[in-house]
Design a protein around this motif. Sequence first.
Motif, PDB file in Angstrom:
ATOM      1  N   GLY A  11       0.864  -1.278   0.063  1.00  0.00           N
ATOM      2  CA  GLY A  11       0.005  -0.068   0.007  1.00  0.00           C
ATOM      3  C   GLY A  11       0.735   1.074   0.124  1.00  0.00           C
ATOM      4  N   LYS A  12       2.080   1.055   0.165  1.00  0.00           N
ATOM      5  CA  LYS A  12       3.103   2.325   0.022  1.00  0.00           C
ATOM      6  C   LYS A  12       3.144   2.842  -1.493  1.00  0.00           C
ATOM      7  CE  LYS A  12       4.229   2.701   4.725  1.00  0.00           C
ATOM      8  NZ  LYS A  12       4.068   1.361   5.118  1.00  0.00           N
ATOM      9  N   LYS A  13       2.953   4.073  -1.623  1.00  0.00           N
ATOM     10  CA  LYS A  13       3.398   4.640  -2.906  1.00  0.00           C
ATOM     11  C   LYS A  13       4.740   4.835  -3.108  1.00  0.00           C
ATOM     12  CE  LYS A  13      -0.963   7.231  -3.434  1.00  0.00           C
ATOM     13  NZ  LYS A  13      -1.486   8.619  -3.545  1.00  0.00           N
ATOM     14  N   SER A  14       5.406   4.240  -4.265  1.00  0.00           N
ATOM     15  CA  SER A  14       6.603   4.407  -4.807  1.00  0.00           C
ATOM     16  C   SER A  14       6.870   4.377  -6.210  1.00  0.00           C
ATOM     17  CB  SER A  14       7.409   3.346  -4.452  1.00  0.00           C
ATOM     18  OG  SER A  14       6.987   1.826  -5.070  1.00  0.00           O
ATOM     19  N   VAL A  15       5.567   4.844  -6.934  1.00  0.00           N
ATOM     20  CA  VAL A  15       5.642   5.061  -8.546  1.00  0.00           C
ATOM     21  C   VAL A  15       4.926   6.263  -8.810  1.00  0.00           C
ATOM     22  CG1 VAL A  15       4.943   4.194 -10.708  1.00  0.00           C
ATOM     23  CG2 VAL A  15       5.756   2.388  -8.845  1.00  0.00           C
ATOM     24  N   GLY A  16       5.619   7.331  -9.597  1.00  0.00           N
ATOM     25  CA  GLY A  16       4.985   8.249  -9.775  1.00  0.00           C
ATOM     26  C   GLY A  16       4.606   9.246  -8.658  1.00  0.00           C
ATOM     27  N   ALA A  46      -1.141  20.239  -0.021  1.00  0.00           N
ATOM     28  CA  ALA A  46      -1.772  21.201  -0.372  1.00  0.00           C
ATOM     29  C   ALA A  46      -1.389  22.677   0.309  1.00  0.00           C
ATOM     30  CB  ALA A  46      -3.228  21.265  -0.094  1.00  0.00           C
ATOM     31  N   GLU A  47      -0.814  22.496   1.556  1.00  0.00           N
ATOM     32  CA  GLU A  47      -0.720  23.562   2.523  1.00  0.00           C
ATOM     33  C   GLU A  47       0.875  24.050   2.059  1.00  0.00           C
ATOM     34  OE1 GLU A  47       0.778  24.077   7.108  1.00  0.00           O
ATOM     35  OE2 GLU A  47      -0.689  22.537   6.631  1.00  0.00           O
ATOM     36  N   THR A  48       1.850  23.224   1.667  1.00  0.00           N
ATOM     37  CA  THR A  48       3.185  23.828   1.001  1.00  0.00           C
ATOM     38  C   THR A  48       3.183  24.032  -0.598  1.00  0.00           C
ATOM     39  OG1 THR A  48       4.072  21.716   0.616  1.00  0.00           O
ATOM     40  CG2 THR A  48       4.199  22.718   2.934  1.00  0.00           C
ATOM     41  N   GLY A  49       2.228  23.532  -1.172  1.00  0.00           N
ATOM     42  CA  GLY A  49       2.286  23.430  -2.710  1.00  0.00           C
ATOM     43  C   GLY A  49       3.286  22.481  -3.478  1.00  0.00           C
ATOM     44  N   ILE A  50       3.724  21.529  -2.554  1.00  0.00           N
ATOM     45  CA  ILE A  50       4.917  20.638  -2.964  1.00  0.00           C
ATOM     46  C   ILE A  50       3.902  19.215  -3.571  1.00  0.00           C
ATOM     47  CG2 ILE A  50       6.741  19.124  -2.343  1.00  0.00           C
ATOM     48  CD1 ILE A  50       7.583  22.108  -2.554  1.00  0.00           C
ATOM     49  N   VAL A  51       4.455  18.701  -4.637  1.00  0.00           N
ATOM     50  CA  VAL A  51       4.130  17.527  -5.289  1.00  0.00           C
ATOM     51  C   VAL A  51       5.226  16.984  -5.302  1.00  0.00           C
ATOM     52  CG1 VAL A  51       3.196  16.345  -7.158  1.00  0.00           C
ATOM     53  CG2 VAL A  51       2.199  18.763  -6.517  1.00  0.00           C
ATOM     54  N   GLU A  52       5.207  15.436  -4.761  1.00  0.00           N
ATOM     55  CA  GLU A  52       6.712  14.781  -4.626  1.00  0.00           C
ATOM     56  C   GLU A  52       6.269  13.491  -5.774  1.00  0.00           C
ATOM     57  OE1 GLU A  52       8.136  15.308  -0.279  1.00  0.00           O
ATOM     58  OE2 GLU A  52       6.778  13.356  -0.544  1.00  0.00           O
ATOM     59  N   ILE A  53       7.306  13.365  -6.678  1.00  0.00           N
ATOM     60  CA  ILE A  53       7.362  12.343  -7.998  1.00  0.00           C
ATOM     61  C   ILE A  53       8.443  11.389  -7.215  1.00  0.00           C
ATOM     62  CG2 ILE A  53       7.226  11.793  -9.779  1.00  0.00           C
ATOM     63  CD1 ILE A  53       6.559  15.046 -10.322  1.00  0.00           C
ATOM     64  N   ALA A  54       8.113  10.193  -7.246  1.00  0.00           N
ATOM     65  CA  ALA A  54       9.146   9.026  -7.029  1.00  0.00           C
ATOM     66  C   ALA A  54       9.718   8.531  -8.406  1.00  0.00           C
ATOM     67  CB  ALA A  54       8.635   7.862  -6.241  1.00  0.00           C
ATOM     68  N   HIS A  78      14.545   4.744   0.945  1.00  0.00           N
ATOM     69  CA  HIS A  78      16.210   5.041   0.640  1.00  0.00           C
ATOM     70  C   HIS A  78      16.395   4.508  -0.756  1.00  0.00           C
ATOM     71  CE1 HIS A  78      15.833   4.583   5.306  1.00  0.00           C
ATOM     72  NE2 HIS A  78      16.406   5.937   4.997  1.00  0.00           N
ATOM     73  N   MET A  79      15.475   3.839  -1.482  1.00  0.00           N
ATOM     74  CA  MET A  79      15.917   3.362  -2.673  1.00  0.00           C
ATOM     75  C   MET A  79      15.136   4.065  -3.869  1.00  0.00           C
ATOM     76  SD  MET A  79      18.001   0.513  -2.847  1.00  0.00           S
ATOM     77  CE  MET A  79      18.897   1.755  -2.201  1.00  0.00           C
ATOM     78  N   ILE A  80      14.715   5.302  -3.779  1.00  0.00           N
ATOM     79  CA  ILE A  80      13.966   6.249  -4.541  1.00  0.00           C
ATOM     80  C   ILE A  80      14.349   7.571  -4.413  1.00  0.00           C
ATOM     81  CG2 ILE A  80      11.853   4.843  -4.846  1.00  0.00           C
ATOM     82  CD1 ILE A  80      10.661   6.710  -2.695  1.00  0.00           C
ATOM     83  N   ASN A  81      14.811   8.030  -5.893  1.00  0.00           N
ATOM     84  CA  ASN A  81      14.873   9.636  -5.929  1.00  0.00           C
ATOM     85  C   ASN A  81      13.407  10.266  -5.796  1.00  0.00           C
ATOM     86  OD1 ASN A  81      17.853   9.743  -6.169  1.00  0.00           O
ATOM     87  ND2 ASN A  81      17.597   8.870  -8.116  1.00  0.00           N
ATOM     88  N   ILE A  82      13.534  11.343  -5.382  1.00  0.00           N
ATOM     89  CA  ILE A  82      12.194  12.088  -5.340  1.00  0.00           C
ATOM     90  C   ILE A  82      12.454  13.408  -5.963  1.00  0.00           C
ATOM     91  CG2 ILE A  82      10.312  13.127  -3.925  1.00  0.00           C
ATOM     92  CD1 ILE A  82      10.896  11.100  -1.870  1.00  0.00           C
ATOM     93  N   SER A  83      11.455  13.712  -6.947  1.00  0.00           N
ATOM     94  CA  SER A  83      11.613  15.051  -7.594  1.00  0.00           C
ATOM     95  C   SER A  83      10.233  15.952  -6.965  1.00  0.00           C
ATOM     96  CB  SER A  83      11.222  14.936  -9.181  1.00  0.00           C
ATOM     97  OG  SER A  83      12.403  14.374  -9.827  1.00  0.00           O
ATOM     98  N   ARG A  84      10.530  17.033  -6.853  1.00  0.00           N
ATOM     99  CA  ARG A  84       9.508  17.995  -6.055  1.00  0.00           C
ATOM    100  C   ARG A  84       9.261  19.114  -6.816  1.00  0.00           C
ATOM    101  NH1 ARG A  84      12.777  15.662  -2.370  1.00  0.00           N
ATOM    102  NH2 ARG A  84      11.896  14.713  -0.427  1.00  0.00           N
ATOM    103  N   ILE A  85       7.915  19.226  -7.087  1.00  0.00           N
ATOM    104  CA  ILE A  85       7.495  20.418  -7.737  1.00  0.00           C
ATOM    105  C   ILE A  85       6.940  21.387  -6.807  1.00  0.00           C
ATOM    106  CG2 ILE A  85       5.359  21.152  -9.289  1.00  0.00           C
ATOM    107  CD1 ILE A  85       5.399  18.429 -10.647  1.00  0.00           C
ATOM    108  N   GLY A  86       7.354  22.497  -6.837  1.00  0.00           N
ATOM    109  CA  GLY A  86       6.867  23.899  -5.960  1.00  0.00           C
ATOM    110  C   GLY A  86       6.147  24.696  -6.506  1.00  0.00           C
TER     111      GLY A  86
END
Length: 454
Positions: free
Chosen positions: A80-85, A91-99, A430-438
């Motif tokens: 159940g843990k997200k690790s794709v896309g 909503a509070e910070t406006g940050i979207v995280e992409i694995a 620890h096995m994923i890179n995360i891109s953050r949209i601000g």
Amino acid sequence: MEAKAYIDSLIEKSRIAQKEFENFTQEQVDAIVKEIAKVVYDNAEELAKMAVEETGMGVYEHKVLKNKGKSKTIWNSLKGKKSVGIINRDAETGIVEIAKPMGVVGSVTPTTNPIVTPMCNAMFALKGRNSIVIAPHPRAKQCSTYTVKLINEAIKKHNAPENLIQIIEEPSIEKTNLLMAAVDVVVATGGMGMVKAAYSSGKPAYGVGAGNVQVIIDRDVDFDDAAQKIIAGRTFDNGIICSGEQTVIAHEDDYDKVIEAFKKNGAYYVSDKEEKEKFRNAMFINGALNKDVVGQSPQKVAEIAGVEIPADTKVILIEADGIGVEDVLCKEKMCPVMATFRYKTFEEGVRIAQTNLSLEGAGHSAAIHSNNNEHIDYAGENLTVSRLVVNQPSSTTAGGSFFNGFAPTTTLGCGSWGNNSISENFTYKHMINISRIGHYMADRVAPTDEEIWA
């Protein structure tokens, strides 16, 4: 094929597999990760037998439990843990995280955990859509290779790319070093020399530190219950687990009652000066742990020491003659042997534990048996450990369980104290890179200078 050409070939195949796997959906990824765990769960007995026979270490029944337990807890923690896309929108910070994947993972695995560590690291790597190449310990290559073979057969039905999980079938230090230099990220679970090599590989690396779990027994607990839990932890797999209990630190007024509780539950207690020296000389050679006692039964350790103990002895307790550098028994002992200590105040008990940790095991784990939250917090604040296990067998729960919040794993980070990059349990994140949209937050009001500096 010479070593470099062999490793280059594995890496090339691994990169092709990873590129294909990168396009799998979360559901497809999870089906494969679940299958890895299920293979070890379903073949627990056969794999445990192979591991004991090949390595000559540990206890068959305990390895069966480990194979079943780790496969269950790790998969349960990943389910159940997200690790794709897109994995999070705030909503509070406006940050979207992409694995996103890291690429090719190089995993160095130990002789002490030759089944569940390859399983665990493969699960974490694939959860992040990476491929993995495993470098097993030479003394465990057959059972580790067979485990990978079973896994690869099973994941075919989920259309897993070929060569997604590979293993060096004839491992060597040269091949392992070449692997670590060629992959995108290294996970090293093993001796300190190998961990240091991983951090020197020029690639991002996750390693472990030495264990030396100090156990403090507070005054307000049931000593019989504490003894049972500590013995269960110390004896598990004949003491080869890095999170296994190493000492018993009890209040001086309770010490005799604590020792009696241990003896009642199968401990052999050593206080005779001559006998203590026999055990020291058998277990340590020039200050280093004698490899012949690692993962052996208390009877075998006693036999090497030239001491006769009862056939039903579960664990050997030896009264220490000092703390830290004053007694070699304060170091890690990878067999069912523990050193014992007396404290006058709880604070002194913590100081004894810390002194021993400063000798060996800083950053790893400690355990406490207490119902006093102030004491538990004090130990947590004052011990240089990444995890403090409370009222549980440390050996089988510091790496995560259904009854605590530690992330289930076989690789326990030890922070800067243990020359590690993380001070928590290693897991899929620890096995994923995360891109953050601000996103621009147009409705925000900047604070005034007065408000900032108030």
